[in-house]
Design a protein around this motif. Structure first.
Motif, mmCIF file in Angstrom:
data_model
loop_
_atom_site.group_PDB
_atom_site.id
_atom_site.type_symbol
_atom_site.label_atom_id
_atom_site.label_comp_id
_atom_site.label_asym_id
_atom_site.label_seq_id
_atom_site.Cartn_x
_atom_site.Cartn_y
_atom_site.Cartn_z
ATOM 1 N N GLY A 78 -1.484 39.219 -2.912
ATOM 2 C CA GLY A 78 0.027 38.621 -2.767
ATOM 3 C C GLY A 78 0.332 38.117 -4.051
ATOM 4 O O GLY A 78 1.662 37.548 -3.861
ATOM 5 N N THR A 97 1.682 34.495 -1.345
ATOM 6 C CA THR A 97 2.544 35.064 -2.047
ATOM 7 C C THR A 97 3.154 34.106 -3.083
ATOM 8 O O THR A 97 3.600 33.041 -2.945
ATOM 9 C CB THR A 97 3.920 35.266 -1.049
ATOM 10 O OG1 THR A 97 3.238 36.298 0.139
ATOM 11 C CG2 THR A 97 4.862 36.180 -1.820
ATOM 12 N N ILE A 99 5.499 35.115 -6.650
ATOM 13 C CA ILE A 99 6.197 36.096 -7.570
ATOM 14 C C ILE A 99 6.737 35.232 -8.695
ATOM 15 O O ILE A 99 7.578 34.452 -8.801
ATOM 16 C CB ILE A 99 7.172 36.681 -6.644
ATOM 17 C CG1 ILE A 99 6.711 37.368 -5.635
ATOM 18 C CG2 ILE A 99 7.862 37.690 -7.575
ATOM 19 C CD1 ILE A 99 7.688 38.049 -4.484
ATOM 20 N N ASN A 117 8.443 31.293 -6.351
ATOM 21 C CA ASN A 117 9.148 32.188 -7.074
ATOM 22 C C ASN A 117 9.456 31.792 -8.269
ATOM 23 O O ASN A 117 10.362 30.781 -8.194
ATOM 24 C CB ASN A 117 10.072 32.834 -5.899
ATOM 25 C CG ASN A 117 10.840 33.999 -6.818
ATOM 26 O OD1 ASN A 117 11.864 33.773 -7.213
ATOM 27 N ND2 ASN A 117 10.299 35.087 -7.057
#
Length: 209
Positions: A78, A97, A99, A117
């Motif tokens: 992820g 996660t 990104i 993020n």
């Protein structure tokens, strides 16, 4: 950016120190998440080395293979951390996660948590530039063409949309604002960039300054 084999080795050493790992090798059987993270970061640095330093046809073929391996690890973990974004001493704290836009630039000794993020704001084809020793807590969002100074701590679930020009402070909230004059207190023995360079210097032959 990795520009030589010496750089490649230094980046690996710096990342290893920042992750708090004593062994440079990835265990055959990974028994905790740091082993998986280390496997990811080693592959990331190897791809950077091949992208930046290896130009022959066989090496270009191997580079495609490394990109494929990294993509498979991104799907598995992820974590989407592209090559040539983070300086040496990257420490991904936990699986989860993440990104990161490939156009972002981050300095040395970044501590990065899950659910983070760094991306565009949809209005400009540019992303953030972060300084050295930046600590990004869980759930932080850094959006748009902004600059973040050295030693800044970005609090959990913060949304940063404007420059943070003052060094060694903590910002938090949505939108993020300064909440403290205390910056990154990540332990000195985990700041891999400085320690990796000290280690390299200690092994130089006599007469080299």
């Amino acid at each position: 950016m990795i520009k030589s084999k010496a750089d490649y080795k230094m980046y690996l050493k710096a990342d290893q120190i920042s992750l708090g790992l004593k062994n440079e090798k990835v265990p055959f059987i990974c028994s905790n998440e740091r082993h998986i993270i280390w496997k990811y970061q080693r592959l990331l640095r190897k791809l950077e080395y091949y992208m930046n330093c290896k130009t022959s046809i066989p090496n270009k073929i191997h580079k495609k293979y490394l990109k494929h391996k990294l993509f498979r690890m991104q799907v598995h973990t992820g974590m989407k951390v592209p090559p040539n974004v983070f300086g040496p001493g990257l420490s991904i704290a936990h699986l989860g996660t993440i990104i990161i836009n490939a156009k972002a630039k981050v300095g040395v000794n970044c501590r990065l948590h899950a659910l983070t993020n760094i991306g565009m704001d949809g209005r400009a084809d540019a992303v953030a530039v972060l300084g050295d020793n930046v600590y990004i807590a869980m759930g932080a969002k850094i959006v748009g063409k902004i600059n973040i100074a050295d030693g800044v701590v970005i609090g959990a679930n913060s949304v940063v949309t404007k420059d943070v020009a003052e060094s060694n402070i903590t910002v938090a909230g949505a939108p993020a604002k300064k909440i403290s004059s205390n910056g990154n207190s990540f332990p000195a023995d985990r700041r891999g960039y400085e320690l990796a360079n000290q280690s390299a210097l200690s092994f130089q032959p006599a007469g080299i300054k």
